[in-house]
Design a protein around this motif. Structure first.
Motif, PDB file in Angstrom:
ATOM      1  N   MET A   1       0.824  -1.206   0.000  1.00  0.00           N
ATOM      2  CA  MET A   1       0.000   0.000   0.000  1.00  0.00           C
ATOM      3  C   MET A   1       0.864   1.265   0.000  1.00  0.00           C
ATOM      4  O   MET A   1       0.585   2.229  -0.687  1.00  0.00           O
ATOM      5  N   ASN A   2       1.959   1.222   0.810  1.00  0.00           N
ATOM      6  CA  ASN A   2       2.858   2.365   0.822  1.00  0.00           C
ATOM      7  C   ASN A   2       3.455   2.615  -0.551  1.00  0.00           C
ATOM      8  O   ASN A   2       3.651   3.757  -0.961  1.00  0.00           O
ATOM      9  N   SER A   3       3.786   1.522  -1.272  1.00  0.00           N
ATOM     10  CA  SER A   3       4.373   1.666  -2.605  1.00  0.00           C
ATOM     11  C   SER A   3       3.389   2.352  -3.536  1.00  0.00           C
ATOM     12  O   SER A   3       3.768   3.232  -4.319  1.00  0.00           O
ATOM     13  N   LEU A   4       2.114   1.956  -3.470  1.00  0.00           N
ATOM     14  CA  LEU A   4       1.102   2.577  -4.320  1.00  0.00           C
ATOM     15  C   LEU A   4       0.990   4.070  -4.007  1.00  0.00           C
ATOM     16  O   LEU A   4       0.915   4.904  -4.915  1.00  0.00           O
ATOM     17  N   MET A   5       1.000   4.403  -2.715  1.00  0.00           N
ATOM     18  CA  MET A   5       0.889   5.817  -2.339  1.00  0.00           C
ATOM     19  C   MET A   5       2.130   6.601  -2.755  1.00  0.00           C
ATOM     20  O   MET A   5       2.030   7.761  -3.160  1.00  0.00           O
ATOM     21  N   THR A   6       3.291   5.957  -2.691  1.00  0.00           N
ATOM     22  CA  THR A   6       4.503   6.642  -3.136  1.00  0.00           C
ATOM     23  C   THR A   6       4.458   6.909  -4.628  1.00  0.00           C
ATOM     24  O   THR A   6       4.799   7.997  -5.098  1.00  0.00           O
ATOM     25  N   VAL A   7       3.999   5.897  -5.402  1.00  0.00           N
ATOM     26  CA  VAL A   7       3.864   6.091  -6.849  1.00  0.00           C
ATOM     27  C   VAL A   7       2.837   7.184  -7.132  1.00  0.00           C
ATOM     28  O   VAL A   7       3.061   8.069  -7.970  1.00  0.00           O
ATOM     29  N   PHE A   8       1.724   7.138  -6.412  1.00  0.00           N
ATOM     30  CA  PHE A   8       0.681   8.139  -6.619  1.00  0.00           C
ATOM     31  C   PHE A   8       1.212   9.540  -6.313  1.00  0.00           C
ATOM     32  O   PHE A   8       0.956  10.496  -7.047  1.00  0.00           O
ATOM     33  N   SER A   9       1.993   9.648  -5.220  1.00  0.00           N
ATOM     34  CA  SER A   9       2.530  10.968  -4.871  1.00  0.00           C
ATOM     35  C   SER A   9       3.481  11.478  -5.942  1.00  0.00           C
ATOM     36  O   SER A   9       3.505  12.667  -6.265  1.00  0.00           O
ATOM     37  N   THR A  10       4.274  10.553  -6.521  1.00  0.00           N
ATOM     38  CA  THR A  10       5.187  10.960  -7.591  1.00  0.00           C
ATOM     39  C   THR A  10       4.408  11.416  -8.817  1.00  0.00           C
ATOM     40  O   THR A  10       4.743  12.428  -9.445  1.00  0.00           O
ATOM     41  N   VAL A  11       3.351  10.671  -9.150  1.00  0.00           N
ATOM     42  CA  VAL A  11       2.522  11.033 -10.303  1.00  0.00           C
ATOM     43  C   VAL A  11       1.864  12.401 -10.073  1.00  0.00           C
ATOM     44  O   VAL A  11       1.841  13.255 -10.964  1.00  0.00           O
ATOM     45  N   VAL A  12       1.342  12.610  -8.859  1.00  0.00           N
ATOM     46  CA  VAL A  12       0.716  13.906  -8.551  1.00  0.00           C
ATOM     47  C   VAL A  12       1.739  15.028  -8.673  1.00  0.00           C
ATOM     48  O   VAL A  12       1.459  16.097  -9.229  1.00  0.00           O
ATOM     49  N   GLY A  13       2.961  14.765  -8.162  1.00  0.00           N
ATOM     50  CA  GLY A  13       4.010  15.787  -8.247  1.00  0.00           C
ATOM     51  C   GLY A  13       4.336  16.142  -9.688  1.00  0.00           C
ATOM     52  O   GLY A  13       4.430  17.323 -10.044  1.00  0.00           O
ATOM     53  N   MET A  14       4.503  15.113 -10.539  1.00  0.00           N
ATOM     54  CA  MET A  14       4.802  15.377 -11.948  1.00  0.00           C
ATOM     55  C   MET A  14       3.631  16.078 -12.627  1.00  0.00           C
ATOM     56  O   MET A  14       3.827  16.968 -13.457  1.00  0.00           O
ATOM     57  N   SER A  15       2.415  15.686 -12.241  1.00  0.00           N
ATOM     58  CA  SER A  15       1.233  16.296 -12.855  1.00  0.00           C
ATOM     59  C   SER A  15       1.123  17.775 -12.492  1.00  0.00           C
ATOM     60  O   SER A  15       0.770  18.609 -13.330  1.00  0.00           O
ATOM     61  N   MET A  16       1.444  18.094 -11.227  1.00  0.00           N
ATOM     62  CA  MET A  16       1.392  19.489 -10.799  1.00  0.00           C
ATOM     63  C   MET A  16       2.419  20.333 -11.549  1.00  0.00           C
ATOM     64  O   MET A  16       2.118  21.420 -12.042  1.00  0.00           O
ATOM     65  N   THR A  17       3.644  19.810 -11.648  1.00  0.00           N
ATOM     66  CA  THR A  17       4.682  20.546 -12.362  1.00  0.00           C
ATOM     67  C   THR A  17       4.330  20.678 -13.836  1.00  0.00           C
ATOM     68  O   THR A  17       4.516  21.741 -14.446  1.00  0.00           O
ATOM     69  N   ALA A  18       3.790  19.582 -14.419  1.00  0.00           N
ATOM     70  CA  ALA A  18       3.396  19.614 -15.832  1.00  0.00           C
ATOM     71  C   ALA A  18       2.283  20.632 -16.065  1.00  0.00           C
ATOM     72  O   ALA A  18       2.197  21.229 -17.146  1.00  0.00           O
TER      73      ALA A  18
END
Length: 610
Positions: free
Chosen positions: A1-18
């Motif tokens: 579950m932590n791995s999924l949340m870490t991936v999600f946080s990375t995706v959100v971060g890239m999406s915000m910057t994009a």
């Protein structure tokens, strides 16, 4: 579950910057309305890069310097997710992560913050959306493939062109060997334009670019701005393809080409599909207007536009340089204005905490990695991960490792009111400090500084006074120049090796110690600064010989009253038992308490070098 949340946080971060970059591209695209669409099409590469890459190079010309000056890209979402992540793990799996959870009392750990649950729910919704869209598009792909499986060759000399009565508009289909599919009965007047258009798509590899862009859209489906970007990118792709056909065949075909677009316009909205590349894609009205107004630019204008587009691409892709490196006013390396502007009463104010960390100097060759905030239960903490990419940061004579990070930690205690513990971790590509970490508690820092450091955060004058005081305090505290972690380790290692050289005939470790009083005195005089190396050697395991015996004696002398009265069967057993003891009292009383009562022994938990 932590791995999924870490991936999600990375995706959100890239999406915000994009999103920031996408807004810039949309604005520039409006300014380039009369410019050939190939340039607008190229600009979308910057958004593509931001959606794929979580990091980038830094530059003073970064577009993010203008729109996002207070933090580095991608930092905020990571901190949001990591805050209280251990508590979520406990709530879901009934376990507590050992790295941070061990710092929290068990009853406190059981609480789950609303923010953490929100991130957990968000990550599950996100992955569900990704799966639904993926399945939908796979289904659509095979549905189209089924429609065209009965298509026949239009001409034996053109093996990549087929026709079928199952479709209403021409398109390119396929990934490995893309083929052009035509509706049966297409007129000879429209055929040359259709083939020219689809051939340009194939030559430019648009049949791969569009699916790749749609795959990214699936990953970032929660961001409505990315849906708009995809639609605009497809429009630019088609318009630039139209312009290429006009440029190749001549201005005189504009009327016939426009009529072909109108005749073969796609009636059904295919926006939800990554493929195919249909000749009559949507936006026919705008495409016809663009065809009519298109003029091939002069060479010098084209060259100037290329230079401008290249500069814009660099600006969109580059990350901003933090305040201490961009010429911002600093005092002894600290961006004091930025530090005071981001003073905050709460660890949970991630943007301000990140801005504070990035306003502080770092040794050359050291870069900040992700920041984790422990906000759901006391003690509230900040964990900062650093990457060491250059050995000079460790071997510098001014002892910059240790001193700088300690000073930065004290400033964080002064500027973040409710932080109670700060953890520093290193990932070291040089291999010398890989995995090294340490922790500082507010109570311990107040002992060192003889008072509450928050009193120095009222104004710039007091903050500068604190920065000035840190050097002298650290000299008196024993962190003098040259007393770096690496230097300390080398000093203990050299002394230990000298002690083990004689008398070789003896098996009594005290004979070795008595034969080298100067080396023994050096290690004992180093006191707690010798322990990280000794503990790290024990942490490797198997220390049952002469070296282990000497290290146990030295460790127990340095620990003094903090040692446990334990009759060990061998030297490694003493280390393992002592570490277990410290871990147990930490679990029972909290790391802050152990730091106050066992300031030397607590080093066995975090101050090890692998």
């Amino acid at each position: 579950m932590n791995s999924l949340m870490t991936v999600f946080s990375t995706v959100v971060g890239m999406s915000m910057t994009a999103s920031y970059v996408a807004l810039g591209v949309i604005l520039i695209r409006l300014l380039l309305k009369r410019v050939p669409k190939i340039f607008s099409y190229l600009l979308w590469l910057a958004v593509f890069f931001r959606l794929v890459c979580p990091g980038s190079f830094t530059s003073v010309f970064s577009f993010l310097n203008v729109v996002k000056p207070a933090m580095l890209p991608d930092a905020l979402p990571e901190t949001l997710v990591m805050a209280g992540l251990e508590n979520i793990n406990y709530a879901i799996n009934g376990t507590v992560d050992s790295s941070v959870g061990s710092t929290l009392p068990l009853d406190a750990v059981m609480g789950v913050s609303p923010l953490s649950m929100m991130m957990l729910t968000g990550s599950m919704v996100w992955i569900t959306g990704v799966m639904v869209l993926l399945i939908w598009n796979i289904f659509s792909y095979f549905k189209i493939a089924g429609k065209i499986k009965t298509a026949t060759l239009l001409d034996a000399s053109l093996p990549h062109i087929y026709e079928t009565d199952q479709i209403s508009t021409p398109f390119v289909f396929g990934f490995r060997r893309p083929r052009i599919y035509l509706p049966a009965g297409i007129s000879s007047r429209e055929l040359p334009y259709v083939l020219a258009h689809e051939t340009v798509h194939i030559k430019r590899r648009d049949y791969l670019i569009k699916p790749a862009a749609f795959l990214l859209l699936i990953i970032h489906w929660f961001n409505p701005l990315m849906w708009l970007c995809f639609a605009l990118m497809v429009k630019d792709m088609e318009m630039s393809c139209d312009e290429t056909v006009i440029r190749n065949k001549g201005q005189e075909i504009k009327a016939d080409y426009s009529n072909s677009l109108l005749a073969l316009a796609v009636q059904k909205n295919s926006f939800w599909q990554a493929t195919p590349l249909a000749f009559g894609e949507n936006n026919i009205k705008e495409r016809i207007k663009n065809v009519i107004h298109y003029r091939k630019p002069r060479v010098w204008i084209g060259a100037a536009i290329i230079i401008v587009i290249t500069a814009l691409m660099i600006g969109f892709i580059a990350n901003p340089i933090n305040g201490t490196a961009t010429g911002q006013k600093t005092y002894s390396g600290y961006a004091v204005d930025k530090l005071l502007a981001n003073k905050t009463p709460y660890v949970g104010n991630a943007s301000k905490v990140i801005a504070l960390i990035d306003a502080m100097p770092l040794p050359e060759g050291v870069v900040r990695d992700k920041v984790e905030l422990q906000t759901s239960a006391e003690p509230y903490g900040i964990t900062i991960n650093y990457r060491i990419n250059n050995a000079s940061a460790i071997t510098a004579e001014d002892g910059i490792i240790g001193n700088v990070f300690d000073r930065n930690a004290i400033l964080l205690f002064a500027l973040v009111d409710n932080v109670q513990i700060i953890n520093i971790r290193f990932a070291d590509s040089t291999g010398q400090l890989e995995g090294y970490s340490w922790s500082k508690s507010r109570s311990r820092i107040e002992q060192v500084m003889q008072g509450d450091v928050r009193l120095y955060s009222d104004n710039i004058g007091k903050l500068k006074e604190l920065i000035d005081r840190l050097s002298s305090v650290y000299v008196s505290y024993g962190y003098t120049d040259g007393n770096t972690v690496a230097n300390n380790a080398n000093k203990v290692k050299n002394c230990l090796e000298k002690i083990m050289t004689s008398p070789m005939a003896s098996s009594n470790p005290y004979d070795y110690l008595n034969a080298h009083p100067a080396e023994v005195e050096t290690i004992i005089a180093m006191d707690e600064k010798a322990l990280p190396y000794l503990f790290s050697e024990f942490a490797k395991g198997g220390q049952t010989g002469l070296k282990g015996s000497l290290m146990e004696i030295l460790c127990r002398k340095i620990l003094g009253s903090e040692d446990i009265k334990y009759a060990s069967t061998n030297h490694q057993d003493w280390y393992d038992s002592y570490k277990k003891h410290i871990q147990e009292i930490t679990d029972k009383n909290s790391l802050v308490w152990v730091q106050d009562h066992y300031p030397k022994g607590v080093l066995i938990l975090g101050g090890e070098q692998n």
